[in-house]
Design an enzyme around this catalytic site. Structure first.
Site, PDB file in Angstrom:
ATOM      1  CD  GLU A 140       4.047  -1.128   5.135  1.00 20.43           C
ATOM      2  OE1 GLU A 140       5.142  -1.005   4.575  1.00 20.43           O
ATOM      3  OE2 GLU A 140       3.194  -1.940   4.768  1.00 20.43           O
ATOM      4  CD  GLU A 160       1.391  -4.300  -1.527  1.00 21.28           C
ATOM      5  OE1 GLU A 160       1.869  -3.217  -1.894  1.00 21.28           O
ATOM      6  OE2 GLU A 160       2.073  -5.345  -1.436  1.00 21.28           O
ATOM      7  N   GLY A 211       3.856   2.620  -2.126  1.00 27.31           N
ATOM      8  CA  GLY A 211       4.033   2.515  -3.566  1.00 27.31           C
ATOM      9  C   GLY A 211       3.474   3.681  -4.355  1.00 27.31           C
ATOM     10  CG  ASN A 226       7.442  -6.258   1.452  1.00 30.71           C
ATOM     11  OD1 ASN A 226       7.589  -7.389   0.981  1.00 30.71           O
ATOM     12  ND2 ASN A 226       6.262  -5.669   1.540  1.00 30.71           N
ATOM     13  CG  HIS A 245       2.006  -5.476   3.255  1.00 31.97           C
ATOM     14  ND1 HIS A 245       1.345  -4.871   2.210  1.00 31.97           N
ATOM     15  CD2 HIS A 245       3.185  -4.816   3.407  1.00 31.97           C
ATOM     16  CE1 HIS A 245       2.103  -3.895   1.733  1.00 31.97           C
ATOM     17  NE2 HIS A 245       3.221  -3.837   2.438  1.00 31.97           N
ATOM     18  CE  LYS A 260       5.409  -3.590  -1.295  1.00 42.74           C
ATOM     19  NZ  LYS A 260       4.519  -2.454  -1.545  1.00 42.74           N
ATOM     20  CB  SER A 289       6.930   6.270  -0.462  1.00 46.49           C
ATOM     21  OG  SER A 289       5.868   5.775  -1.244  1.00 46.49           O
TER      22      SER A 289
END
Length: 248
Positions: free
Chosen positions: A166, A96, A172, A9, A94, A11, A212
């Site tokens: 996740e 985010e 991150g 991904n 996701h 991003k 991560s």
């Protein structure tokens, strides 16, 4: 039999020039394995990556999509637009997107239902925050997400689904769920699918871990029985690192 999927991904990283340079390097490193490999890239990179990876088994995915066929939705992309490019996967929900762009379980559900009308396979993201895990609510949160996100979706479609667990606190941050924590939740997700559908259907769903993931921890995570791959963030931006994860 489920074939593990390692999906990168990117991003909001990589211009077209940077994506082309990555693709050229990655193709030199890439070798067919028992693992599926995919890159989920910004919209502007998708057509280029499809062209670059033509003739290989490397797949291409989008990071988001709208649930409407067309209309006055400035800045959005439809499923038909992704299908025209030949996109293979699409990330939905996701953390985010949920946190920064007001994505809800309702819109996630609408996007999944729209994607299942065509050939693109959704990668549904679920996961809890640190506060929710510390409060002992991690399993309740993930179960509630699954129940809402998969509402009105039948077993035939679910068999094509990829789910990425996740934990928000491990995205991150450099912090990673232990292999045991990731395994426990991925097993719980499959058990939840059995309850919502049936064992045969649940057994076909690819369940990834994301948060991560990097070359140093990939082998330990991927060797867990209930983990069928990974959704890789920062480590997918470097061709060598991403190939190391694929070649775990």
């Amino acid at each position: 039999m489920r074939i593990p999927l390692i999906a990168g991904n990117w991003k909001m990283f990589k211009t077209k020039a940077e994506a082309k340079a990555f693709a050229e390097e990655f193709k030199k490193l890439y070798k067919d394995t028992d693992v599926q490999a995919a890159i989920c890239a910004p919209f502007t990179d998708l057509a280029l990556l499809k062209e670059c990876f033509d003739g290989t088994s490397i797949k291409v995915g989008a990071q988001n999509v709208h649930f409407a066929d067309e209309g006055a939705y400035t800045g959005e992309i439809s499923v038909a637009m992704l299908e025209e490019i030949g996109v293979d996967f699409c990330i939905v929900g996701h953390s985010e997107r949920r946190e920064y762009f007001a994505e809800t379980d309702e819109t996630v559900n609408l996007k999944l239902r729209k994607l299942f009308e065509g050939p693109i396979r959704p990668i549904l993201c679920v996961g809890e925050s640190l506060e929710q895990r510390d409060a002992g609510k991690a399993f309740d949160v993930v179960k509630a997400q699954l129940e809402a996100d998969l509402d009105q979706i039948g077993a035939a479609d679910i068999a094509r689904l990829v789910i990425a667990y996740e934990p928000i606190w491990a995205i991150g941050t450099g912090r990673t769920a232990t292999p045991e924590q990731a395994e426990e939740m991925c097993a719980f997700i499959r058990d939840t699918l059995i309850g919502l559908y049936d064992e045969d259907t649940a057994d076909q769903v690819i369940i990834q871990y994301g948060g991560s993931v990097k070359p140093a921890n990939a082998t330990e995570i991927m060797n867990m029985d209930e983990i069928d791959g990974a959704l890789v963030g920062g480590a997918s931006l470097k061709a060598g690192d991403f190939m190391e994860i694929i070649d775990f």
